[in-house]
Design a protein around this motif. Sequence first.
Motif, PDB file in Angstrom:
ATOM      1  N   ILE A  59       0.759  -1.147   0.119  1.00 15.51           N
ATOM      2  CA  ILE A  59       0.135   0.057  -0.132  1.00 15.51           C
ATOM      3  C   ILE A  59       0.766   1.374   0.005  1.00 15.51           C
ATOM      4  N   ILE A  60       2.118   1.095   0.725  1.00 14.61           N
ATOM      5  CA  ILE A  60       3.037   2.479   0.816  1.00 14.61           C
ATOM      6  C   ILE A  60       3.665   2.647  -0.574  1.00 14.61           C
ATOM      7  N   GLY A  61       3.908   1.419  -1.315  1.00 17.01           N
ATOM      8  CA  GLY A  61       4.743   1.505  -2.673  1.00 17.01           C
ATOM      9  C   GLY A  61       3.531   2.005  -3.570  1.00 17.01           C
ATOM     10  N   ILE A  62       2.237   1.760  -3.463  1.00 19.73           N
ATOM     11  CA  ILE A  62       1.425   2.179  -4.370  1.00 19.73           C
ATOM     12  C   ILE A  62       1.122   3.506  -4.302  1.00 19.73           C
ATOM     13  N   SER A  63       1.113   4.101  -2.986  1.00 25.27           N
ATOM     14  CA  SER A  63       0.909   5.590  -2.431  1.00 25.27           C
ATOM     15  C   SER A  63       2.077   6.056  -3.305  1.00 25.27           C
ATOM     16  N   VAL A  64       3.299   5.797  -3.026  1.00 26.99           N
ATOM     17  CA  VAL A  64       4.268   6.700  -3.526  1.00 26.99           C
ATOM     18  C   VAL A  64       4.269   6.756  -5.039  1.00 26.99           C
ATOM     19  N   PHE A  65       4.046   5.568  -5.710  1.00 29.83           N
ATOM     20  CA  PHE A  65       3.702   5.552  -7.077  1.00 29.83           C
ATOM     21  C   PHE A  65       2.660   6.557  -7.634  1.00 29.83           C
ATOM     22  N   SER A  66       1.540   6.531  -6.874  1.00 31.16           N
ATOM     23  CA  SER A  66       0.541   7.650  -7.379  1.00 31.16           C
ATOM     24  C   SER A  66       1.090   9.038  -7.141  1.00 31.16           C
ATOM     25  N   PHE A  67       1.801   9.250  -6.058  1.00 33.02           N
ATOM     26  CA  PHE A  67       2.146  10.534  -5.747  1.00 33.02           C
ATOM     27  C   PHE A  67       3.137  11.033  -6.767  1.00 33.02           C
ATOM     28  N   LEU A  68       3.958  10.094  -7.014  1.00 35.57           N
ATOM     29  CA  LEU A  68       5.301  10.695  -7.942  1.00 35.57           C
ATOM     30  C   LEU A  68       4.712  10.597  -9.418  1.00 35.57           C
ATOM     31  N   VAL A  69       3.790   9.749  -9.805  1.00 29.31           N
ATOM     32  CA  VAL A  69       3.506   9.356 -11.166  1.00 29.31           C
ATOM     33  C   VAL A  69       2.218   9.994 -11.811  1.00 29.31           C
ATOM     34  N   ILE A  70       1.361   9.469 -10.931  1.00 29.75           N
ATOM     35  CA  ILE A  70      -0.259  10.163 -11.344  1.00 29.75           C
ATOM     36  C   ILE A  70      -0.479  11.408 -11.233  1.00 29.75           C
ATOM     37  N   TYR A  71      -0.124  11.761  -9.975  1.00 24.79           N
ATOM     38  CA  TYR A  71      -0.553  13.341  -9.656  1.00 24.79           C
ATOM     39  C   TYR A  71      -0.048  14.315 -10.612  1.00 24.79           C
ATOM     40  N   PRO A  72       1.416  14.124 -11.000  1.00 26.16           N
ATOM     41  CA  PRO A  72       1.842  15.078 -11.838  1.00 26.16           C
ATOM     42  C   PRO A  72       1.412  15.034 -13.412  1.00 26.16           C
TER      43      PRO A  72
END
Length: 163
Positions: A59-72
């Motif tokens: 879940i932490i890994g997916i959250s980091v991915f989402s913050f670094l890739v999806i949001y920008p």
Amino acid sequence: MSNIVLLHQTENSIRVQIQNQRAATTKFILSFALIVSFSIPVTVVIAAAINGILNFALIIGISVFSFLVIYPLLKTTIWECSGQEIFTIYKDRVTYEACFKLLKNQFDKIQTNQLEILFSEKELEKDERIGTLVFLSEENKLKSALKIKETDYLRLLEYYKLL
């Protein structure tokens, strides 16, 4: 590519609205990349839940991915598809707002004692000069990210003279 410029004048201000115009292929590619990058973490969570390996680290890994890739990517897609810049010129100040529809807007303001409105980075597009707006006041500076036609710049100068 130049963008749509809407000018609106009231008795004490001028509103300059520059709307981002992008090709349909650019919008499609960005939207497709956003959908793919959003579906990856959803698929991983569903697969992990089905296999019983869903844990805190995943879940932490997916959250980091989402913050670094999806949001920008989301912010870029919204800007390219429907972003706009709004400059409001008053006698004593200029305000700037970058609108991203659903996301938080950028806002800036400069005081104007001796305002200069410049047209920079001139280039040719279909035998017409395009560039960006620059508002200078002593040490303060606001610059547009979106390009406009020189004819729109000249129209803005005419409005500014009447203010």
